[in-house]
Design a protein around this motif. Sequence first.
Motif, PDB file in Angstrom:
ATOM      1  N   ASP A 148       0.829  -1.214   0.000  1.00  0.00           N
ATOM      2  CA  ASP A 148       0.000   0.000   0.000  1.00  0.00           C
ATOM      3  C   ASP A 148       0.859   1.259   0.000  1.00  0.00           C
ATOM      4  OD1 ASP A 148      -2.560   1.405   0.260  1.00  0.00           O
ATOM      5  OD2 ASP A 148      -1.903   1.869   2.293  1.00  0.00           O
ATOM      6  N   LYS A 149       2.027   1.206   0.637  1.00  0.00           N
ATOM      7  CA  LYS A 149       2.908   2.375   0.694  1.00  0.00           C
ATOM      8  C   LYS A 149       3.628   2.626  -0.632  1.00  0.00           C
ATOM      9  CE  LYS A 149       1.959   2.973   5.047  1.00  0.00           C
ATOM     10  NZ  LYS A 149       0.954   1.905   5.187  1.00  0.00           N
ATOM     11  N   ARG A 150       3.540   1.676  -1.571  1.00  0.00           N
ATOM     12  CA  ARG A 150       4.210   1.838  -2.864  1.00  0.00           C
ATOM     13  C   ARG A 150       3.253   2.304  -3.962  1.00  0.00           C
ATOM     14  NH1 ARG A 150       8.877  -0.592  -4.127  1.00  0.00           N
ATOM     15  NH2 ARG A 150       8.652   0.822  -5.917  1.00  0.00           N
ATOM     16  N   VAL A 151       1.984   2.484  -3.647  1.00  0.00           N
ATOM     17  CA  VAL A 151       1.017   2.918  -4.660  1.00  0.00           C
ATOM     18  C   VAL A 151       0.348   4.206  -4.194  1.00  0.00           C
ATOM     19  CG1 VAL A 151      -1.009   2.312  -6.028  1.00  0.00           C
ATOM     20  CG2 VAL A 151       0.599   0.517  -5.324  1.00  0.00           C
ATOM     21  N   ASN A 152       0.639   5.293  -4.883  1.00  0.00           N
ATOM     22  CA  ASN A 152       0.028   6.584  -4.589  1.00  0.00           C
ATOM     23  C   ASN A 152      -1.149   6.782  -5.535  1.00  0.00           C
ATOM     24  OD1 ASN A 152      -0.200   9.072  -3.232  1.00  0.00           O
ATOM     25  ND2 ASN A 152       0.883  10.123  -4.885  1.00  0.00           N
ATOM     26  N   HIS A 153      -2.352   6.698  -5.000  1.00  0.00           N
ATOM     27  CA  HIS A 153      -3.563   6.675  -5.825  1.00  0.00           C
ATOM     28  C   HIS A 153      -3.500   5.433  -6.717  1.00  0.00           C
ATOM     29  CE1 HIS A 153      -4.436  10.567  -4.184  1.00  0.00           C
ATOM     30  NE2 HIS A 153      -3.351  11.089  -4.697  1.00  0.00           N
ATOM     31  N   THR A 154      -3.109   5.581  -7.988  1.00  0.00           N
ATOM     32  CA  THR A 154      -2.996   4.417  -8.875  1.00  0.00           C
ATOM     33  C   THR A 154      -1.620   4.306  -9.521  1.00  0.00           C
ATOM     34  OG1 THR A 154      -3.883   5.693 -10.749  1.00  0.00           O
ATOM     35  CG2 THR A 154      -5.470   4.478  -9.404  1.00  0.00           C
ATOM     36  N   GLU A 155      -0.645   5.046  -8.999  1.00  0.00           N
ATOM     37  CA  GLU A 155       0.692   5.064  -9.590  1.00  0.00           C
ATOM     38  C   GLU A 155       1.712   4.410  -8.661  1.00  0.00           C
ATOM     39  OE1 GLU A 155       1.347   6.103 -12.671  1.00  0.00           O
ATOM     40  OE2 GLU A 155      -0.786   6.553 -12.909  1.00  0.00           O
TER      41      GLU A 155
END
Length: 213
Positions: A148-155
Amino acid sequence: MSEKDTSDIAAEQYGSPLTPPPGMVFDPTLAVPNDARCAEYWARYDMLENVAEHSTKVANIATFMAHHAKGVGLPVDVATVRASALLHDIAKTYCILHGGNHSQLGGAWAMELTNNPTIASGVTHHVYWPFELDLEKYFTPLAVIYADKRVNHTELVSIEERFKDLIKRYGIPLNLMDRIKATEEQALTLEKLLCDTLKVDLNACDFDSWRLV
């Protein structure tokens, strides 16, 4: 699901901070939903399209790590890890509309839907892990937290990029700087532990195609 995977799930969940209530019968063949079933749960709780896309990307990262974890001998069930990641934001829409803690509410919903404490623990604790960073005992929730910490919104982003955005959006106006920084420090510590244990540089991975870039 193989007999070995079933044993892995049972051992993992009973060593989890979330243990089954007395008398609960745990049936892993029913309790681990596949992608299609998770999508049905998304629809049931009106998950927004962008949240569904975010959840899919988080699940791809968590699944990638779960395969590597099995490869180095950790007692991990890949389907359980993926289901927990797919469901981690199940309560997001409700909390956007009505308020509340989406991880806590989502964990309760995940437990009701799956009857599986391991899946529910990944949902409940996907923001911050309050226990020891032990990959052998708690791989599922720790994988979901990191993914989860590696995905900002959908990027796909680095942990540093993810937290720069969090601080910009929430840190100063809501006076949450200390909490956000503590969460970032935990995520970076977890990243190093995962990289060292899984023997892979997670910052050099294309998780959608399952290989290093």
